[in-house]
Design a protein around this motif. Sequence first.
Motif, PDB file in Angstrom:
ATOM      1  N   ARG A 299       0.836  -1.217   0.000  1.00  0.00           N
ATOM      2  CA  ARG A 299       0.000   0.000   0.000  1.00  0.00           C
ATOM      3  C   ARG A 299       0.867   1.261   0.000  1.00  0.00           C
ATOM      4  O   ARG A 299       0.599   2.225   0.714  1.00  0.00           O
ATOM      5  CB  ARG A 299      -0.965   0.009   1.196  1.00  0.00           C
ATOM      6  CG  ARG A 299      -1.964  -1.130   1.149  1.00  0.00           C
ATOM      7  CD  ARG A 299      -2.945  -1.097   2.292  1.00  0.00           C
ATOM      8  NE  ARG A 299      -3.423  -2.450   2.569  1.00  0.00           N
ATOM      9  CZ  ARG A 299      -3.858  -2.870   3.741  1.00  0.00           C
ATOM     10  NH1 ARG A 299      -3.889  -2.034   4.750  1.00  0.00           N
ATOM     11  NH2 ARG A 299      -4.267  -4.101   3.905  1.00  0.00           N
ATOM     12  N   CYS A 300       1.896   1.202  -0.823  1.00  0.00           N
ATOM     13  CA  CYS A 300       2.808   2.348  -0.925  1.00  0.00           C
ATOM     14  C   CYS A 300       2.116   3.550  -1.557  1.00  0.00           C
ATOM     15  O   CYS A 300       2.562   4.681  -1.409  1.00  0.00           O
ATOM     16  CB  CYS A 300       4.040   1.966  -1.739  1.00  0.00           C
ATOM     17  SG  CYS A 300       3.679   1.481  -3.449  1.00  0.00           S
ATOM     18  N   GLY A 301       1.030   3.312  -2.296  1.00  0.00           N
ATOM     19  CA  GLY A 301       0.281   4.407  -2.907  1.00  0.00           C
ATOM     20  C   GLY A 301       0.787   4.839  -4.260  1.00  0.00           C
ATOM     21  O   GLY A 301       0.222   5.757  -4.868  1.00  0.00           O
ATOM     22  N   ILE A 302       1.844   4.189  -4.761  1.00  0.00           N
ATOM     23  CA  ILE A 302       2.401   4.579  -6.053  1.00  0.00           C
ATOM     24  C   ILE A 302       1.397   4.356  -7.177  1.00  0.00           C
ATOM     25  O   ILE A 302       1.425   5.044  -8.199  1.00  0.00           O
ATOM     26  CB  ILE A 302       3.717   3.817  -6.302  1.00  0.00           C
ATOM     27  CG1 ILE A 302       4.812   4.356  -5.367  1.00  0.00           C
ATOM     28  CG2 ILE A 302       4.172   3.912  -7.754  1.00  0.00           C
ATOM     29  CD1 ILE A 302       6.128   3.615  -5.452  1.00  0.00           C
ATOM     30  N   CYS A 303       0.471   3.415  -6.982  1.00  0.00           N
ATOM     31  CA  CYS A 303      -0.519   3.126  -8.024  1.00  0.00           C
ATOM     32  C   CYS A 303      -1.664   4.133  -8.057  1.00  0.00           C
ATOM     33  O   CYS A 303      -2.488   4.104  -8.976  1.00  0.00           O
ATOM     34  CB  CYS A 303      -1.083   1.718  -7.834  1.00  0.00           C
ATOM     35  SG  CYS A 303      -2.035   1.517  -6.313  1.00  0.00           S
ATOM     36  N   ILE A 304      -1.765   5.015  -7.068  1.00  0.00           N
ATOM     37  CA  ILE A 304      -2.907   5.939  -7.004  1.00  0.00           C
ATOM     38  C   ILE A 304      -2.789   7.050  -8.039  1.00  0.00           C
ATOM     39  O   ILE A 304      -3.730   7.326  -8.793  1.00  0.00           O
ATOM     40  CB  ILE A 304      -3.049   6.535  -5.591  1.00  0.00           C
ATOM     41  CG1 ILE A 304      -3.342   5.433  -4.570  1.00  0.00           C
ATOM     42  CG2 ILE A 304      -4.170   7.580  -5.567  1.00  0.00           C
ATOM     43  CD1 ILE A 304      -3.438   5.936  -3.147  1.00  0.00           C
ATOM     44  N   ASP A 305      -1.643   7.704  -8.099  1.00  0.00           N
ATOM     45  CA  ASP A 305      -1.476   8.841  -9.004  1.00  0.00           C
ATOM     46  C   ASP A 305      -1.687   8.485 -10.475  1.00  0.00           C
ATOM     47  O   ASP A 305      -2.271   9.279 -11.217  1.00  0.00           O
ATOM     48  CB  ASP A 305      -0.096   9.476  -8.806  1.00  0.00           C
ATOM     49  CG  ASP A 305      -0.020  10.300  -7.523  1.00  0.00           C
ATOM     50  OD1 ASP A 305      -1.079  10.511  -6.900  1.00  0.00           O
ATOM     51  OD2 ASP A 305       1.078  10.724  -7.138  1.00  0.00           O
TER      52      ASP A 305
END
Length: 614
Positions: A299-305
Amino acid sequence: MEHFRLFVLPFWLGAFFLLVTLLYKYIGWFVGLTAAERRLFVRSLFTRSTFRSVGEVISESLLHRKIWRTNKLLGYMHTSFALGWFLLILTGWIETLVYFKGENVPLYVDIFFSYYVHPIFEHNFNFSLIKDALLLLILIGIGLALFKRIRSRMMGMRRTTRHTPGDRIALSALWLIFPARLLAESMTSGVIWKFGGIVWALGEEHHLIPPGVGCGSFLTNSTGELLARILPPDVLMAGELPTWWFYSITLGVFFVALPFSRYMHIFTEIPLIFLRNAGLHSKEKPSSYDHFQTNACSRCGICIDPCQLQRAAGINGVQSVYFLRDLRSGNLTDAVANNCLMCGRCEQACPVGIEQNTLRLNSRQRTAVPVGENRYGYIRGIDRSQGNGKVGYFAGCMTLLTPKILRAMDDIFKASGDEVWWADKEGGVCCGRPLKLSGEVDAARKMMEYNTELFRQHGIETLVTSCPICLRVFREDYRLEGIEVLHHSEYIQRLLKAHRIDPKIGDLNFTYHDPCELGRGSGIYDAPREVIAAVGRLTEVAENREKALCCGSSLANIAIDDDGQRKIGESVAAAFAATGADAVVTACPLCKKGIARGNSMPVYDLSEIVAQAL
């Protein structure tokens, strides 16, 4: 042991709980693999894939090479935790081994070495210097992590991940572990600096440490001296043991919370790498292997942007990081499972390489309508094909709804001299992928079986399609041995190289859109560009090839409304307008329609600009 202290118990209990929990999960998941998958894994252990897996564990689980490529600050942050902590543990183990000359020492001595041994502060090179340097490396990483939660944009991220309660407990404990370690070691150093002490080794008294020396190295010794100067002597003495309790408790809490938080990825990514390099992948039906993938997500969040649902349409909470979170916890809803373009941008950005589209497709089968024996029986016997030839053309549903592409391909076929069998010029059946994307895998398989039979009945050797959606399903899901499957960009490229068509080069400046299923899905990037170069000039848009934007009209999203699709299409059109090109070229009928929404620039299919230049 004579010098056993109760404060080691939280660490011991947490470590034991973690070990038992991990063994329970991993053994259960491994047993849940099919017999063929288990054999595949066991056989791989004695091949090069093991060395490849070890290298990947080092480069991705410790060094986080892919994250460094995406964002250097994030790369440092993740590496400082993973590599820093690993080296800290390894250095402590080697230090204990050297100090006690290989004698059997309880594990807690390695972890709480500075309390039990009091390594004398030396100005020359020693183990304490390495440990202090590593501790500083990690503390800087913690500072960056805190800053990311407050000012994510300054760390290069528009959005960060929302945490579950389990995540918050584990995260708080993780962030406290290393400051707690610094405080505990510094308090011990401060006590030694103030009062002097004794160096111990397994209960044997070695020698006295005089006051004013301290222990540790540049970080812990300096902090310890500072504490010794500012704290009253009785407070300094009384405060040493509680700081070690605090350090042990933070370790114990983190270990207990880890299996129920995002930090399960720390250990799960390692078996995932070995299984993946052994040849295991998620299939079109849910499997035990999926557990390794969902739990490997940090859930590093790199896929959100990269997600255009969030960027352009303002749709939050459905991105892959939340989908994987909910799938793992058993709380997945249709609203999250179905609201995805499945364009592959997040999968391309994922540093762990999780097969997110396949997992999402699997999740949709929970609500797929059961397929009766004769539900699609009416399809059989309907053959609206025309013509004869070794080259077959399958337009696909969206191409039939875009007649200019159909006419352009007709012109190209005539110019090439190929005799063509038209599978669906007057209508026909779907390739089956839209059904598969909606979760109706069994229904899709029935359609695929009929189409396969149809292709073989007419004896074609090459099957051409203008639709990347059809192309991908023909290549991945059909059994078309002996039939070559080409996208029309590849077919036209082949005609150009063989000089079987001779288009005129114009002076128009085109910009090209890589369709998701053609580019990221099928790896076809160069063929369309070579075709464009044969009829005009090409100006690339900022986000192209593997990072190309989705048109927003993906058939995979069965939850988004028309307004959301329009917003995405307009944002994509704006990106192409910024290139200053005369027109947009794409190689997908669905993308042509999606990009044309709200776009003042002309939008063409690749076949159209070739047909116009003939």
